[in-house]
Design an enzyme around this catalytic site. Sequence first.
Site, short mmCIF file in Angstrom:
data_model
loop_
_atom_site.label_atom_id
_atom_site.label_comp_id
_atom_site.label_asym_id
_atom_site.label_seq_id
_atom_site.Cartn_x
_atom_site.Cartn_y
_atom_site.Cartn_z
NE ARG A 83 57.56 27.59 29.41
CZ ARG A 83 58.00 26.35 29.24
NH1 ARG A 83 57.45 25.57 28.33
NH2 ARG A 83 59.02 25.91 29.95
CE LYS A 106 45.45 46.52 34.68
NZ LYS A 106 45.26 47.68 35.58
CD GLU A 165 36.05 48.96 39.99
OE1 GLU A 165 36.40 50.02 39.44
OE2 GLU A 165 36.86 48.19 40.57
NE ARG A 193 43.88 47.64 31.61
CZ ARG A 193 43.67 46.39 31.28
NH1 ARG A 193 44.21 45.91 30.17
NH2 ARG A 193 42.95 45.59 32.02
CG HIS A 231 37.97 45.83 44.30
ND1 HIS A 231 39.28 46.23 44.49
CD2 HIS A 231 37.63 46.25 43.06
CE1 HIS A 231 39.71 46.86 43.40
NE2 HIS A 231 38.73 46.88 42.52
P1 NAD Z 1 33.95 38.35 44.35
O1 NAD Z 1 34.52 37.62 43.22
O2 NAD Z 1 34.51 38.10 45.70
O3 NAD Z 1 32.39 38.13 44.36
C1 NAD Z 1 31.61 38.72 45.37
C2 NAD Z 1 30.75 37.70 46.13
O4 NAD Z 1 29.61 37.40 45.34
C3 NAD Z 1 31.44 36.39 46.40
O5 NAD Z 1 31.03 35.91 47.66
C4 NAD Z 1 30.90 35.49 45.29
O6 NAD Z 1 30.97 34.13 45.60
C5 NAD Z 1 29.49 35.97 45.20
N1 NAD Z 1 28.82 35.77 43.93
C6 NAD Z 1 29.34 35.81 42.69
N2 NAD Z 1 28.36 35.75 41.78
C7 NAD Z 1 27.20 35.64 42.46
C8 NAD Z 1 25.85 35.56 42.08
N3 NAD Z 1 25.49 35.67 40.80
N4 NAD Z 1 24.90 35.42 43.03
C9 NAD Z 1 25.27 35.39 44.35
N5 NAD Z 1 26.52 35.50 44.77
C10 NAD Z 1 27.48 35.63 43.84
O7 NAD Z 1 34.09 39.94 44.14
P2 NAD Z 1 33.91 40.87 42.86
O8 NAD Z 1 33.42 42.15 43.39
O9 NAD Z 1 33.18 40.21 41.78
O10 NAD Z 1 35.41 41.05 42.36
C11 NAD Z 1 36.38 41.67 43.16
C12 NAD Z 1 37.74 41.24 42.71
O11 NAD Z 1 37.94 41.65 41.35
C13 NAD Z 1 38.86 41.82 43.51
O12 NAD Z 1 39.79 40.81 43.82
C14 NAD Z 1 39.49 42.83 42.58
O13 NAD Z 1 40.85 43.01 42.81
C15 NAD Z 1 39.24 42.21 41.25
N6 NAD Z 1 39.22 43.17 40.14
C16 NAD Z 1 39.95 42.86 39.04
C17 NAD Z 1 39.92 43.69 37.95
C18 NAD Z 1 40.66 43.31 36.71
O14 NAD Z 1 40.77 44.13 35.81
N7 NAD Z 1 41.13 42.09 36.60
C19 NAD Z 1 39.15 44.85 37.97
C20 NAD Z 1 38.40 45.14 39.11
C21 NAD Z 1 38.44 44.28 40.20
N1 GLY Z 2 40.61 47.54 36.62
C1 GLY Z 2 41.65 48.27 35.98
C2 GLY Z 2 42.06 47.74 34.66
O1 GLY Z 2 41.54 46.77 34.16
O2 GLY Z 2 42.95 48.26 34.08
#
Ligand code: NAD
Ligand code: GLY
Length: 364
Positions: A124, A146, A188, A244, A268
């Site tokens: 939890r 999030k 972003e 937000r 993404h």
């Molecule tokens: P990801 O986590 O898939 O990373 C991208 C790639 O880079 C992967 O292959 C990873 O292994 C590699 N990688 C990571 N760090 C590295 C480094 N320093 N050197 C070399 N390779 C590296 O993708 P992302 O773009 O970081 O994140 C996308 C995700 O984030 C999506 O699932 C999206 O929905 C989510 N997201 C969440 C929020 C939130 O508020 N929680 C906001 C935006 C996006």
């Molecule tokens: N990426 C959108 C949010 O964090 O609200």
Amino acid sequence: MGEAVRVLDVALGERSYPIRIGSGLLDNPAPLLAALGRRRAFVVTNETVAPLYLGRVLAGLRANGVDVSAVVLPDGEAHKDWTTLNLIYDALLSGMAERSTTLVALGGGVIGDMTGFAAATYQRGVPFIQIPTTLLSQVDSSVGGKTAINHPLGKNMIGAFYQPKLVLADIATLNTLPDRELKAGLAEVIKYGLIRDLTFFEWLESNVERLLARDSSALAEAVERSCRNKAEVVAADETEQGERATLNLGHTFGHAIETGMGYGVWLHGEAVAAGTIMAAALSRMLGWLSEADTARIAQLFARVGLPVQGAPLGADRYLELMRHDKKVADGQLRLVLLKAIGRAVVSSEANEAQIRAAIEACGG
Ligand code: NAD
Ligand code: GLY
């Protein structure tokens, strides 16, 4: 250590936490140690990031007496699911993790979102720390709490709001990031300029080449200004009752692309870029955004090398997928649109024919 560490605060009362931004932060375990309530931690990462950075994080903690284990997951958006999430719970249970054990997310947004969800739900709720290693995760996903996994029918549909105790963004980790991922992260970054910070948008127009060349002070500046915007929005509206939602500019269209194409086919950030072009086209159709500003937005995405056309799924499929969006209220599709560069609104003013026209105008 490179330049001075930049520190911001996400102001959420007793759940407030710092974001530390700088080059070489992985080699200084002091902030991490200070944030660990107890001397037990699990670092969650993936097969790509582990060989690059896991050893340094583990060594820093172990040298200071922390009992730390690692969980190494398969890499990729396609693994942001129940099966992979269960691997985290398996490791925590078989390793006898307790309620006071901290989970540390080391990686991009996929690792951050999954680790955060595991932390929100294991016993939890256990403490967690974000060490984002992609540009996208440093400017967006690691901040604001999030957490989620995907469902085959929709992106990020299963999740929780759960804030970390600390965000540690080491700009030097971006040196190993593939170009395509760096560009996706810039989508972003540009978003913050578009939704609420015209001055930042103008700074980006002037500095995009430095960012693409991975100039570390430009990257630190972009991460700081993005996180400042995000922290302000999250502090004002943690659970997305209002402002937000504007952080999701381009995301309703973009999530349709990601889900429709199969998770991981479009990154993404790439889907967000194309989605933002669609949102701008729709804002133009509503008479809100000028022709010149609509073109100016597309120009900046194009200079980064991000898509300015959507995936050709067909407008019917887009609309079907978009109806799963979390901003749908009482069956009504609500979209983040632009009144101007630097001013976003959440609106249900666009009718289906207009949304369809915007999708089709942008190659969808
Ligand atoms: P990801 O986590 O898939 O990373 C991208 C790639 O880079 C992967 O292959 C990873 O292994 C590699 N990688 C990571 N760090 C590295 C480094 N320093 N050197 C070399 N390779 C590296 O993708 P992302 O773009 O970081 O994140 C996308 C995700 O984030 C999506 O699932 C999206 O929905 C989510 N997201 C969440 C929020 C939130 O508020 N929680 C906001 C935006 C996006
Ligand atoms: N990426 C959108 C949010 O964090 O609200």
